[in-house]
Design a protein around this motif. Structure first.
Motif: not given
Length: 434
Positions: A182, A188-189, A192, A244, A247, A250, A260, A265-266
């Motif tokens: 991060k 950013d996340a 997950n 954080q 997300t 979540i 997701s 993203r993760h």
């Protein structure tokens, strides 16, 4: 969500209306004559219904039978309990391992002991699956729909960009990796998982993490065990949310968070093992080709392993007829083929309780395209079946646990307060079900 992915992930928790009429035959010497007038009744959750219908067509060609198949809309297990409580007759139904003892104790289902070839069938399955599908007295409660476990995956490209040499093997190293990912702007996340309140979400993820850290969760007397390993996992979840590193939504992500993760993203995720196929499929995932699997972080690297079942109703129209229906869907057909099970494996990556199926070269080759099969085998060897789920009170405690753990993760109350809530609930339910 991408529409093609949404269609692929249509699951047994989704809502679907409608029913289909099936025709099939039995293996017990029935001649190819008119199908019996009294139909067998078969209900189940919604998962790839078009393929279920195709499997039914195969069934119809091999047998001469009369079956009514009903797809259940909504949250499967509570809806089925309502139907059974209301007296609806059901000959065969799906169930997850945390409901088989409850439904048997209510006299809604029967065990399979004494039916033709049952000992040979059990001998051909992995012990952890037999344990998962067995009642507290050891009798087999059903035949396998699929066998699964929670797996740990990571985006290899993310780790390379962050200069992280290897996937984390402990919860502390997982948090440290997430912080760096991060901070460096790579994700950013970074973490997950499925943190919703439905039965295959936060509960399955938590038990996997608990077992990976070596927490028994429950002892041999089915009393709640709040050891340091259990506390460690709870506090890790709270830290991930507080900092954080997940997300913000979540706890409400659809389809157990798989879409997701497919956005790329993760970095890390704990998910059902078959969903690794989605994560590495370029038709559905932006992270395809970058996703690898590793053993679960934690001191023991175990995980939660389960086997979903087809169960027989307590008062079948005809035991022999229903047994053949179970064997077609949950085992070999009379032509010696695993028609249903093998298709689930090849097209959707669902694992099987049968050793013969998992050793099939075609299936092994298919699985190896989207995960490290050696790591998967090792993870299965380390897997833990959730024995406590054999208690008829467990589903109620499980929902209570997820609700209260969600509040705890959000920052409400202390770890000690949560432990007291969960322990007290066990004691209350045991008294209630005496």
């Amino acid at each position: 969500m991408d529409k093609s992915l949404e269609r692929y992930l249509l699951s047994r928790r989704s809502v679907l209306k409608g029913a289909a009429a099936l025709s099939a035959s039995t293996m017990l010497g029935r001649s190819a004559m008119a199908a019996p007038s009294a139909p067998l009744t078969f209900i189940g959750w919604q998962y790839q219904p078009q393929i279920v219908e195709e499997n039914v067509d195969i069934f119809k060609k091999l047998y001469d039978e009369n079956v009514t198949y009903e797809l259940v809309s909504g949250d499967y297990h509570p809806v089925v309990e309502t139907k059974l409580t209301g007296g609806q007759h059901i000959d065969m139904l799906y169930a997850e391992e945390d409901h088989i003892a409850r439904w048997h104790a209510a006299d809604w289902t029967r065990d399979l002991e004494g039916l033709p070839d049952i000992d040979a069938i059990k001998a051909g399955m992995f012990p952890v699956s037999v344990e998962s599908m067995s009642l507290p007295d050891g009798k087999l409660a059903g035949l396998p729909y699929y066998a699964g476990h929670n797996a740990f995956i990571y985006n290899e490209e993310h780790l390379q960009k962050a200069g992280i040499a290897a996937p984390p093997d402990s919860w502390d190293s997982l948090i440290d990796a997430c912080r760096k990912l991060k901070k460096d702007g790579i994700s950013d996340a970074p973490y997950n998982s499925a943190w919703g309140q439905k039965w295959p979400e936060l509960s399955w993820s938590l038990f996997s993490c608990w077992y990976a850290e070596g927490a028994p969760v429950f002892d041999d007397k089915n009393d709640f065990v709040a050891d340091e390993a259990l506390r460690k996992v709870l506090e890790t979840h709270r830290t991930l949310y507080k900092e954080q590193l997940v997300t913000p939504d979540i706890m409400t992500l659809p389809n157990e968070g798989v879409p997701s993760y497919a956005t790329g993203r993760h970095t890390f995720m704990i998910l059902h093992d078959y969903d690794q196929k989605v994560a590495n499929d370029p038709k559905f995932s932006k992270a395809a080709g970058k996703v690898k699997n590793a053993l679960m972080p934690g001191k023991t690297h175990s995980t939660f392993a389960w086997t979903a079942v087809y169960m027989m109703g307590a008062q079948p129209v005809d035991v022999d007829r229903v047994w053949q229906l179970l064997r077609f869907f949950g085992g070999k057909s009379k032509d010696g083929q695993y028609h249903v099970i093998k298709r689930w494996a090849l097209e959707f990556g669902l694992g099987s309780a049968y050793k013969e199926v998992m050793a099939d070269p075609e299936i092994a080759s298919s699985f190896s395209k989207w995960r490290d099969i050696d790591i998967t085998k090792k993870q299965l060897e380390l897997g833990t079946s959730r024995k406590v789920a054999k208690n008829i009170w467990f589903p109620e405690w499980d929902l209570f646990m997820m609700q209260n753990v969600q509040e705890y993760i959000r920052g409400n109350g202390s770890t000690d307060q949560l432990i007291e809530q969960l322990s007290s609930k066990v004691a209350d339910l045991k008294k209630q079900y005496q």
